[in-house]
Design an enzyme around this catalytic site. Sequence first.
Site, mmCIF file in Angstrom:
data_model
loop_
_atom_site.group_PDB
_atom_site.id
_atom_site.type_symbol
_atom_site.label_atom_id
_atom_site.label_comp_id
_atom_site.label_asym_id
_atom_site.label_seq_id
_atom_site.Cartn_x
_atom_site.Cartn_y
_atom_site.Cartn_z
ATOM 1 N N THR B 53 -5.671 5.525 -14.324
ATOM 2 C CA THR B 53 -4.593 5.179 -13.401
ATOM 3 C C THR B 53 -5.150 4.233 -12.347
ATOM 4 O O THR B 53 -6.257 4.421 -11.830
ATOM 5 C CB THR B 53 -3.895 6.417 -12.787
ATOM 6 O OG1 THR B 53 -2.821 5.956 -11.949
ATOM 7 C CG2 THR B 53 -4.831 7.287 -11.970
ATOM 8 N N GLU B 54 -4.393 3.164 -12.052
ATOM 9 C CA GLU B 54 -4.900 2.055 -11.260
ATOM 10 C C GLU B 54 -5.302 2.471 -9.849
ATOM 11 O O GLU B 54 -6.120 1.809 -9.214
ATOM 12 C CB GLU B 54 -3.852 0.935 -11.194
ATOM 13 C CG GLU B 54 -2.606 1.317 -10.408
ATOM 14 C CD GLU B 54 -1.420 0.403 -10.689
ATOM 15 O OE1 GLU B 54 -1.285 -0.027 -11.832
ATOM 16 O OE2 GLU B 54 -0.637 0.146 -9.768
ATOM 17 N N ASN B 55 -4.713 3.574 -9.362
ATOM 18 C CA ASN B 55 -5.045 4.006 -8.015
ATOM 19 C C ASN B 55 -6.330 4.835 -7.955
ATOM 20 O O ASN B 55 -6.546 5.575 -7.003
ATOM 21 C CB ASN B 55 -3.868 4.755 -7.371
ATOM 22 C CG ASN B 55 -3.330 5.879 -8.226
ATOM 23 O OD1 ASN B 55 -3.168 5.721 -9.430
ATOM 24 N ND2 ASN B 55 -3.049 7.006 -7.633
ATOM 25 N N SER B 95 -11.533 0.282 -9.438
ATOM 26 C CA SER B 95 -10.497 0.611 -10.408
ATOM 27 C C SER B 95 -9.943 -0.649 -11.069
ATOM 28 O O SER B 95 -9.767 -0.703 -12.289
ATOM 29 C CB SER B 95 -9.358 1.374 -9.728
ATOM 30 O OG SER B 95 -8.411 1.797 -10.683
ATOM 31 N N GLN C 102 -1.891 -6.540 -7.170
ATOM 32 C CA GLN C 102 -2.676 -5.446 -6.590
ATOM 33 C C GLN C 102 -4.190 -5.616 -6.781
ATOM 34 O O GLN C 102 -4.988 -5.303 -5.901
ATOM 35 C CB GLN C 102 -2.209 -4.115 -7.169
ATOM 36 C CG GLN C 102 -2.651 -2.925 -6.371
ATOM 37 C CD GLN C 102 -2.053 -1.619 -6.884
ATOM 38 O OE1 GLN C 102 -2.592 -0.567 -6.659
ATOM 39 N NE2 GLN C 102 -0.946 -1.681 -7.600
#
Lengths: 228, 228, 219, 219
Positions: B53-55, B95, C102
């Site tokens: 998960t990117e976070n 990440s 992001q």
Amino acid sequence: MSIQTSATPLGRNDLAALVARDIAPGSFVNLGIGQPTLVSNYLTEEQNITLHTENGMLGMGPEAKGDEIDDDLINAGKIPVTELPGASYFHHADSFAIMRGGHLDICVLGAFQVSATGDLANWHTGAPGAIPAVGGAMDLATGAKDVFVMMTLLTRDGASKLVETCSYPLTGVGCVTRVYTDKAVFLIGPDGVQVRETFGLTFEELQALVPFPLVPFEEKAAGAVVGV
Amino acid sequence: MSIQTSATPLGRNDLAALVARDIAPGSFVNLGIGQPTLVSNYLTEEQNITLHTENGMLGMGPEAKGDEIDDDLINAGKIPVTELPGASYFHHADSFAIMRGGHLDICVLGAFQVSATGDLANWHTGAPGAIPAVGGAMDLATGAKDVFVMMTLLTRDGASKLVETCSYPLTGVGCVTRVYTDKAVFLIGPDGVQVRETFGLTFEELQALVPFPLVPFEEKAAGAVVGV
Amino acid sequence: MLQFIDTVGEAVAAVKDGSTVMIGGFGNAGQPFELIDALLDSGATDLTVVNNNAGQGDQGLALLIKEGRVRKMICSFPRQSDSWHFDAKFKAGEIELELVPQGNLAERIRAAGAGIGGFFTPTGYGTMLAEGKETRIIDGRGQVFETPIHADIALIKALKADGKGNLVYRKTARNFGPIMAAAAKHTIVQVSEIVPTGALDPENVVTPGIYVNSIVKVA
Amino acid sequence: MLQFIDTVGEAVAAVKDGSTVMIGGFGNAGQPFELIDALLDSGATDLTVVNNNAGQGDQGLALLIKEGRVRKMICSFPRQSDSWHFDAKFKAGEIELELVPQGNLAERIRAAGAGIGGFFTPTGYGTMLAEGKETRIIDGRGQVFETPIHADIALIKALKADGKGNLVYRKTARNFGPIMAAAAKHTIVQVSEIVPTGALDPENVVTPGIYVNSIVKVA
């Protein structure tokens, strides 16, 4: 002149003690290999200085002795060292991000030559056939907020290492802010090279050794203690 | 044609199960927000898939329920999730280095449109006054080794989302390698868009829906299972 | 010099009008809500805020935006179901938006802390977010030139700090904290616990104290 | 797919003639000596080796160089009091040297793992190590363009691995390990201990298993 503070040239240890005194409490500092390492002997507990070593550590302690020696805990000079409470380890890119990102308050380096505008030459003699090795010198020279150089003012042949323009290959351009030598302390800034104090000689005697015009220190200019 | 595998269009869950079956054992996978999240319900323990998960996490487990809910443990869609044995946490730059450095085997994303050359449009309608939001979509589209898209083939108005050239703003250029839809699975490669299988219609009926020439799947070309 | 500060109000006094302020967090995880509330109370205005989102609901960053204290948002995902305060300001033309993928946001923040002058990345190439930016083809891939994002202040949340300012985080609340701490001139951290120096294993420190200026414990 | 391999010999079979091989370590700390010895035994030649140094004494990398198996060294500090094998090959013109400031070496390795196409850095600007390189002035500082260093293989040493290939290191032996693991297509790790999956705290994993291909336990 009133800037003279010592009747004799300073020895390596006295010079190291002087550098140590000039580091502000709470500073983060990297001490280069060789003569700069001596500075750590004179840092006091009250100063609360945190030492960085480029191979991945903050909070480096003194050289390890006897049972303290651990092959996995060395400094940039590959000497076994110790860990102080509050230390941290990180990988090489993170370690150099600390250096290159401008987070170290001071690094103290040796030098072959420093120029009147703060250029540093300390990694390569440029001699034909010499095998060059640079290590982290360019990163430190370019990245630390203040770069202090410790060296003898003169070569064995009597030539000044403080020069108008470096003849040795450069490590960094315009990066040195102070030069601590056996004969004087120099502050390098936009207004030229100021002499903060001399050791065992007068300003005029010092000027005769250095091949460009020096400026006597003025109290209004940068003071002694540097860092955080 | 021999490529048809189902007499009816595939529902969302059947499609998710198909995607899950096509992921090679041991793969590292990122599932986008929305429909792709369903894929996790069909991954088997034997497949030993690690979800990213990117976070800031590898080894993400299923959605958290009841007492498992922990405000500090969420996925990219901000849904509470769980941690599997062998998980790891890292900061946002680390990440995204995983995503951008080409280390994820597969990411599965939704889409507004996919072009015949694998361009992806899934972040912005381009409508006047719409507030754009991109999140990690462009990083995933550009960084993963394989980008799978899950979507219905047609819009509510009956237009094909598989298009010659995207009319919506792009997320990434030439990045999509497979498109899983309710009506067919498409493989996008240098030789064009192959139809691997159809659901509830013939190749010819499918071709009539898509505004550029499709190629029937040839066995010698890319097979089913993708990943490590 | 590292300072341990008693109240969030004193901690955010370092934020001045016109400051660029990075705020950690992704969703609620890692959001320094108490510091943001103190920033709201402080009255500092004309801020540029760097955060992944642009505020949610009626709390934290959303209120800063509602009160007109944010001149510009740098973020990746402003539009959410509950980003009504940002939406209103944006549609009224009262807030500037720099929309950043992001990963570029994270890498640009990291670059600022690491002393990188700029970098090329494939992310965004060929999209409207690369319009007007320098591009080049490297190893056959189109890439976009991106520049570091520096900040005056970072407001972040960690789990524990020791006496040297070393930090550890908790689960996905780590997110932007470590890179923002390194990218800002002045980093303010709210923690749940302050432990004695030596209580954190040096192997497990995530943010070394060199990146931390002010620590405040939040109950 | 992650593999646990019984012997260092089998582990280094992935190294082919002509490979670019990153080797971890700074001084003896973190040097994967057993893997290097196995590489020596394997006969692989025409290698490009990335390491901070260029071998010391009569062991490890120094022997690879002595045996003529290294075509090119990419390193920051080749010349040492005991680098006699490198020195001899270099003076004989039998080995190529790419000398890189240590921070550029680390950042270029990191860039490869992170998918960065290149970056500007002040380090080296105005020096002979920037000769022939692209430069530009950014925010008033001269900067040099540096490119990522990718590798076919990384040979590194860690303290422990779990069943997922997650790694932790020990003290300054961490050094280049994590960034080399990310920069190489195939990463081979020698560890002192293999622990069950779940035995490493997810907060303290330094190298996630996604970067690891082969693990071999060395007594």
